[in-house]
Enzyme design. Structure first.
Site, PDB file in Angstrom:
ATOM      1  N   LYS A   1      37.167  41.711  35.857  1.00 29.12           N
ATOM      2  CA  LYS A   1      35.778  41.503  36.308  1.00 29.12           C
ATOM      3  C   LYS A   1      34.836  42.526  35.686  1.00 29.12           C
ATOM      4  O   LYS A   1      33.748  42.182  35.225  1.00 29.12           O
ATOM      5  CB  LYS A   1      35.689  41.580  37.842  1.00 29.12           C
ATOM      6  CG  LYS A   1      36.243  40.397  38.575  1.00 29.12           C
ATOM      7  CD  LYS A   1      35.755  40.344  40.009  1.00 29.12           C
ATOM      8  CE  LYS A   1      35.935  41.630  40.765  1.00 29.12           C
ATOM      9  NZ  LYS A   1      37.363  42.040  40.903  1.00 29.12           N
TER      10      LYS A   1
ATOM     11  N   THR B   1      35.237  44.276  32.944  1.00 28.33           N
ATOM     12  CA  THR B   1      35.128  44.014  31.510  1.00 28.33           C
ATOM     13  C   THR B   1      34.225  42.815  31.249  1.00 28.33           C
ATOM     14  O   THR B   1      33.410  42.816  30.316  1.00 28.33           O
ATOM     15  CB  THR B   1      36.529  43.768  30.917  1.00 28.33           C
ATOM     16  OG1 THR B   1      37.370  44.889  31.233  1.00 28.33           O
ATOM     17  CG2 THR B   1      36.474  43.590  29.417  1.00 28.33           C
TER      18      THR B   1
ATOM     19  N   ARG C   1      29.694  49.724  40.250  1.00 24.42           N
ATOM     20  CA  ARG C   1      30.082  50.810  41.150  1.00 24.42           C
ATOM     21  C   ARG C   1      30.642  51.999  40.376  1.00 24.42           C
ATOM     22  O   ARG C   1      31.152  51.850  39.276  1.00 24.42           O
ATOM     23  CB  ARG C   1      31.145  50.319  42.130  1.00 24.42           C
ATOM     24  CG  ARG C   1      30.638  49.390  43.201  1.00 24.42           C
ATOM     25  CD  ARG C   1      31.749  49.011  44.166  1.00 24.42           C
ATOM     26  NE  ARG C   1      32.785  48.217  43.516  1.00 24.42           N
ATOM     27  CZ  ARG C   1      33.988  47.992  44.042  1.00 24.42           C
ATOM     28  NH1 ARG C   1      34.309  48.502  45.210  1.00 24.42           N
ATOM     29  NH2 ARG C   1      34.877  47.256  43.407  1.00 24.42           N
TER      30      ARG C   1
ATOM     31  N   LYS D   1      45.788  52.919  38.946  1.00 27.31           N
ATOM     32  CA  LYS D   1      44.950  51.820  38.480  1.00 27.31           C
ATOM     33  C   LYS D   1      44.200  52.160  37.197  1.00 27.31           C
ATOM     34  O   LYS D   1      44.034  51.350  36.301  1.00 27.31           O
ATOM     35  CB  LYS D   1      43.935  51.433  39.569  1.00 27.31           C
ATOM     36  CG  LYS D   1      42.962  50.330  39.147  1.00 27.31           C
ATOM     37  CD  LYS D   1      41.970  50.045  40.259  1.00 27.31           C
ATOM     38  CE  LYS D   1      40.988  48.956  39.859  1.00 27.31           C
ATOM     39  NZ  LYS D   1      40.111  49.371  38.754  1.00 27.31           N
TER      40      LYS D   1
ATOM     41  N   ALA E   1      36.145  48.190  48.866  1.00 24.82           N
ATOM     42  CA  ALA E   1      35.938  46.745  49.022  1.00 24.82           C
ATOM     43  C   ALA E   1      36.737  46.143  50.164  1.00 24.82           C
ATOM     44  O   ALA E   1      36.563  44.967  50.481  1.00 24.82           O
ATOM     45  CB  ALA E   1      36.265  46.030  47.720  1.00 24.82           C
TER      46      ALA E   1
ATOM     47  N   PHE F   1      36.964  42.942  44.236  1.00 25.89           N
ATOM     48  CA  PHE F   1      38.057  42.028  44.557  1.00 25.89           C
ATOM     49  C   PHE F   1      37.663  40.563  44.300  1.00 25.89           C
ATOM     50  O   PHE F   1      36.792  40.279  43.495  1.00 25.89           O
ATOM     51  CB  PHE F   1      38.548  42.234  45.980  1.00 25.89           C
ATOM     52  CG  PHE F   1      39.187  43.576  46.214  1.00 25.89           C
ATOM     53  CD1 PHE F   1      39.910  44.211  45.206  1.00 25.89           C
ATOM     54  CD2 PHE F   1      39.070  44.228  47.432  1.00 25.89           C
ATOM     55  CE1 PHE F   1      40.508  45.449  45.409  1.00 25.89           C
ATOM     56  CE2 PHE F   1      39.661  45.470  47.643  1.00 25.89           C
ATOM     57  CZ  PHE F   1      40.386  46.082  46.631  1.00 25.89           C
TER      58      PHE F   1
ATOM     59  N   PHE G   1      43.340  35.968  26.865  1.00 23.45           N
ATOM     60  CA  PHE G   1      44.252  36.931  26.265  1.00 23.45           C
ATOM     61  C   PHE G   1      44.870  36.309  25.019  1.00 23.45           C
ATOM     62  O   PHE G   1      44.897  35.081  24.868  1.00 23.45           O
ATOM     63  CB  PHE G   1      45.340  37.335  27.264  1.00 23.45           C
ATOM     64  CG  PHE G   1      44.837  38.156  28.418  1.00 23.45           C
ATOM     65  CD1 PHE G   1      45.027  39.529  28.455  1.00 23.45           C
ATOM     66  CD2 PHE G   1      44.147  37.570  29.479  1.00 23.45           C
ATOM     67  CE1 PHE G   1      44.561  40.291  29.512  1.00 23.45           C
ATOM     68  CE2 PHE G   1      43.673  38.320  30.535  1.00 23.45           C
ATOM     69  CZ  PHE G   1      43.876  39.690  30.557  1.00 23.45           C
TER      70      PHE G   1
ATOM     71  N   TRP H   1      36.767  41.330  25.486  1.00 25.28           N
ATOM     72  CA  TRP H   1      37.621  42.521  25.422  1.00 25.28           C
ATOM     73  C   TRP H   1      37.913  42.879  23.969  1.00 25.28           C
ATOM     74  O   TRP H   1      37.867  44.035  23.581  1.00 25.28           O
ATOM     75  CB  TRP H   1      38.924  42.271  26.185  1.00 25.28           C
ATOM     76  CG  TRP H   1      39.855  43.451  26.156  1.00 25.28           C
ATOM     77  CD1 TRP H   1      39.797  44.568  26.929  1.00 25.28           C
ATOM     78  CD2 TRP H   1      40.987  43.618  25.283  1.00 25.28           C
ATOM     79  NE1 TRP H   1      40.809  45.437  26.601  1.00 25.28           N
ATOM     80  CE2 TRP H   1      41.564  44.871  25.595  1.00 25.28           C
ATOM     81  CE3 TRP H   1      41.568  42.833  24.293  1.00 25.28           C
ATOM     82  CZ2 TRP H   1      42.695  45.355  24.947  1.00 25.28           C
ATOM     83  CZ3 TRP H   1      42.696  43.317  23.640  1.00 25.28           C
ATOM     84  CH2 TRP H   1      43.250  44.567  23.963  1.00 25.28           C
TER      85      TRP H   1
END
Length: 927
Positions: A387, A389, A411, A422, A641, A672, A751, A780
């Site tokens: 999200k 990215t 954020r 993460k 979140a 999320f 991807f 990406w």
């Protein structure tokens, strides 16, 4: 008479110009400040004329031209040039538009040059700067401010009807104020110009050949009538004082021209006083208005002059940190200027980040907002769906490739995930915020401010418990309202508490014993305390602790716990506040416990809310950064979140929407999946902000949808049947977005292992279930170029009809609001309120908090309350274990199942790889 008419025409024109500017911006006011160095009579006279003109403006004698004017800032003649520059800087920072530097004509040349360099970075309306002089000398008349006196002279000459082109002009005097620029103006208007001065031989003969004569040499009545050619235009710029016993002052003002004799020869002549002087003031006002016009033109909301950074793509795609360092960010003050921020609205924190003052909201309040886009996702998997990215890639596409004004509002990540497992939240690949080290580590200290403020509340709670348990009412009262200078006085925050208690007294000596007890004792029930200490680190052993073990606490121990800082209610307050005043009120309303009589205890009752506001006064300002391709980003707030609403700040969104203008875009991200972050974005954030979104972007990936179809976490083999089954989750999340009446665009984050058939299947199914459009993205690997199709789809969707609506009415009972979310968003059959939750429903309803919106706290890994249930679970009842109140933030959060509010570190955390190179000071091993 002739010069007066010209003067009046200029005033009429300026009046119309200012009226036109007022139609563009009713709040705009052209302004002028005088900074005088020295105390020369001619300068004093000139300044007094300007002050008089300004007074006439205020009294509507000057045809209601609305200029404001300050009295001169006067410095001594021999003041150091550095002091002058400081004054110029102060004026520049306090004035938005333009000001005049009156040098008094006596400063040393070095001082003049120094000051002019200082002035030129602002606006000097009489153009006494090196840059203006250079442009005038080159003939760039349309790109500079023409000096006021020469400009006034040219206006007077033009109004005679005499053509300047081809005429012989003589200028007496070569000063930088009049003579030199007058020569240039006449030359570029095609006259043949001779400049004379004190060393000119046979000056009378030179004057006698002039069709146009301009005199500014500073010698009283030097030019005589027999010098002047018959019918010549004579402009007298001199201001001199000669003795005159008939005048009260003993002197009178005359020019450099002997008026009575020259007027017999001249076709036109300006008197002194009353000729060039008023025209100079008029030209000063004209330059002020021109400066204001240029300011408005260059600062029109939505009119950006922004440069973008061209990406040099590499294959295979390097690590995020390598990409981040391969791109040199623009200086952040330059980016701020590019997007329409003024210098005094920006606080620099180094070269790559800055805070933005909230005053800008007032400046731009009359301007229309841009288009508002929220990025959300399908139910996420442990690998993440991209999200952040996608948010950055979309912004880069809209800005650098589609040339639209666009802001990302995201954020700030917590230190916990950064050093845990993460990683950061700056985006990834060629779609990220830079510098990523700054983004993920400390930034401008907002999270540290929240940590300090939160733990101040925690300390205040336990200190109050201790002091109330160990003191009598009288002793407690005497310490709360101590003697000072033989008197006791209530602080303002204590008076607020008295008012809430219904005690209308301000003299501490007048309270009764019963009032003293009510005031001094909060009587908190220790078991009801909901306020946790926080730390911005994943420390699992702080999830439950015992405090008060020291002998000095006299056995007053209790169980407590820590949360991660971003789970603090203060973080949620920061994200939802609309102003400093609103933040102060929200911080004061935060409920930390309940008294034994069932009354809510707030931070205002503890007396700490004012101190919290002081700690948060800088954190409330949004942080400005940029993407790899040079588009602007606001990084502000980072509420958890789960426990909170998981969205960046309302303030950042509001400022960005004004800056981009009505055709621009603001793209923000909700934490999320759509069932959590998006639902809270609409029902909580939009409810408090009053903002209405135009588009939802729903991010999906092939591998995640396969997992929702029953496949493993990573599945690289093509399996269209498994994928189609997993698309049920995407279908449900599209349906969830459409509950709110907003168009949905599905972004398939591709991807390299995805096949054409898989990507096509997702896009086809998305449109079949009601998405406005569905497009594949490769941002990406390609940056903004890989999200242009997504940007175009979002632009089209923003123009489509929408009917935004909230999911529920806040006035409904608490249980009904929870049930609506569970059934419509999660797909539950019903809810079950467990005993603690049922008790809280009754308590919060009684305390007056029943009309707050709902912020569900549940796992993000499933639409249900069970993390391992993928796809679209059905036939379940949602258990509500407990309900907590974030009254200051403005919501209730039901707890669905159990979840830690402070993550733990894995066996091998990210910090194993992170280190600092002592020679280059580069951070190594960060992603």
């Amino acid at each position: 008479r002739w010069s007066f008419c010209v003067h009046r025409q200029v005033r009429e024109r300026l009046k119309k110009d200012v009226a036109q500017m007022k139609t563009q911006d009713p709040n705009f006011q052209p302004g002028l400040v005088v900074l005088q160095v020295g105390d020369r009579d001619d300068s004093n006279l000139y300044i007094s004329m300007k002050l008089k003109a300004a007074a006439e403006v205020n009294n509507r004698i000057f045809l209601s031209l609305p200029l404001y004017f300050t009295h001169p800032i006067t410095l001594k003649y021999n003041v150091p040039s550095e002091r002058v520059c400081v004054c110029v800087y102060i004026v520049r920072e306090s004035m938005t538009n333009s000001y005049w530097l009156e040098t008094g004509w006596r400063m040393l040349i070095m001082s003049v040059l120094c000051v002019c360099v200082c002035v030129c970075v602002c606006v000097c309306v009489p153009s006494l700067t090196c840059i203006n002089a250079g442009k005038l000398s080159r003939g760039d008349l349309g790109d500079c401010f023409i000096p006021c006196t020469p400009n006034g002279c040219m206006e007077l000459i033009r109004q005679t009807g005499v053509s300047v082109a081809g005429k012989r002009a003589v200028v007496i005097g070569r000063s930088k104020i009049v003579g030199a620029p007058m020569h240039d103006l006449l030359l570029w208007n095609h006259a043949t110009v001779t400049t004379c001065h004190s060393k000119t031989a046979d000056l009378a003969a030179e004057v006698g050949r002039a069709d146009i004569l301009v005199v500014g040499i500073g010698k009283a009545e030097m030019v005589k009538g027999d010098w002047v050619k018959k019918g010549a235009v004579v402009i007298d710029c001199g201001i001199n004082h000669i003795p005159d016993e008939t005048r009260p002052s003993g002197k009178r003002v005359v020019g450099d021209v002997h008026y009575s004799s020259v007027k017999e020869q001249a076709g036109f002549i300006t008197p002194v006083p009353g000729g060039v002087g008023p025209m100079t003031v008029a030209m000063l006002m004209q330059n002020t208005v021109l400066s204001a016009k240029r300011f408005l033109e260059s600062h029109q909301p939505g009119k950006w002059s922004i440069t973008y950074t061209k990406l040099i793509l590499q294959k295979p795609v390097p690590s995020d940190i390598v990409i981040s360092r391969s791109c040199v960010p623009k200086p952040i003050d330059r980016l701020a200027t590019e997007v329409g921020l003024l210098s005094d609205e920006v606080e620099l924190y180094g070269k790559t980040k800055a805070k933005v003052q909230l005053d800008i909201i007032s400046r731009l309040r009359a301007q229309p907002d841009g288009k508002y886009v929220v990025v959300t996702g399908i139910t996420p998997t442990p690998l993440g769906e991209g999200k952040s990215t996608t948010t950055i890639g979309l912004v880069q596409a809209l800005g650098a490739h589609m040339k639209l004004n666009v802001f990302a509002c995201v954020r700030q990540p917590s230190q916990g995930p950064t050093f845990g497992i993460k990683g950061g939240a700056a985006g990834g690949g060629y779609s990220q915020v830079i510098p990523m080290e700054e983004f993920n580590l400390h930034l401008t200290g907002d999270i540290h401010a929240i940590t300090a403020a939160n733990n101040l509340v925690a300390a205040a709670i336990d200190a109050r418990l201790f002091h109330e348990a160990t003191q009598t009412d009288k002793a407690l009262y005497n310490r709360l309202v101590p003697l000072s200078g033989g008197q006791r006085t209530f602080s303002p925050i204590q008076i607020n508490r008295l008012m809430r208690l219904g005690i209308e007294k301000t003299d501490p000596t007048t309270l009764t014993e019963e009032e003293i007890t009510r005031f001094a004792r909060l009587d908190m029930d220790p078991d009801s305390i909901t306020w946790h200490r926080v730390i911005d680190t994943n420390d699992r052993f702080l999830r439950k602790i015992t405090i008060g073990q020291s002998p000095t606490e006299k056995g007053h121990t209790r169980e407590a716990q820590f949360s991660i800082t971003v789970a603090s209610e203060i973080m949620a307050v920061l994200a939802l506040t609309s102003s400093l005043k609103d933040m102060r009120q929200r911080l004061a309303k935060m409920v930390v416990a309940t008294s034994r009589s069932g009354q809510p205890i707030t931070t205002e009752d503890l007396g700490v809310s004012g101190a919290l506001t002081v700690l948060m006064r800088d954190a409330i300002k949004p942080n400005l950064m940029q993407t790899l391709e040079g588009t602007p980003v606001f990084v502000h707030a980072g509420p958890f979140a789960n426990i909170a609403h998981g969205n960046s700040s309302v303030l950042a969104d509001k400022i960005a929407l004004k800056l981009v203008g009505p055709e621009g875009f603001v793209v923000t991200e909700a934490g999320f999946g759509a069932d959590i972050g998006m639902e809270k974005f609409f029902n909580i954030k939009c409810r408090y902000s009053g903002l209405r979104p135009h588009v939802v972007v729903l991010v999906a990936t092939v591998r995640a949808l396969k997992m929702h179809g029953g496949g493993p976490t990573v599945s690289d083999c093509t399996n269209l049947e498994l994928l189609e089954k997993g698309c049920s989750n995407m279908r449900k999340q599209v349906e969830n977005a459409r509950h709110f009446g907003v168009p949905v665009v599905v972004a398939v984050n591709a991807f390299k292992t995805d096949t054409e058939s898989e990507l096509d299947l997702i896009c086809t199914l998305a449109k079949e279930v009601g998405a406005f459009d569905a497009v594949r993205c490769s941002h990406w690997a390609e940056g903004g170029a890989g999200a242009v199709a997504l940007g175009q789809a979002v632009q089209r969707a923003s123009e489509a009809p929408s009917d935004f609506k909230f999911l529920y009415d806040v006035e409904l009972p608490i249980a009904d609001k929870i049930r609506i979310i569970a059934q419509k968003i999660y797909g539950a059959d019903d809810i079950e309120l467990l005993p603690d939750a049922q008790h809280k429903v009754e308590l919060y309803t009684k305390q007056g908090f029943g009309n707050l919106p709902i912020c569900m706290a549940k796992t993000h890994l499933s639409l249900s309350h069970e993390a391992d249930k993928k796809g679209v679970p059905t036939g379940f009842v949602l258990p509500i274990r407990d309900i907590r109140a974030s009254v200051g933030a403005g919501f209730l959060y039901p707890l669905v199942g159990t979840m830690p509010t402070i993550p733990g570190l894995p066996t091998r955390p990210c910090f194993y790889d992170i280190d600092l190179d002592p020679e280059t000071e580069q951070v190594n091993g960060l992603f």
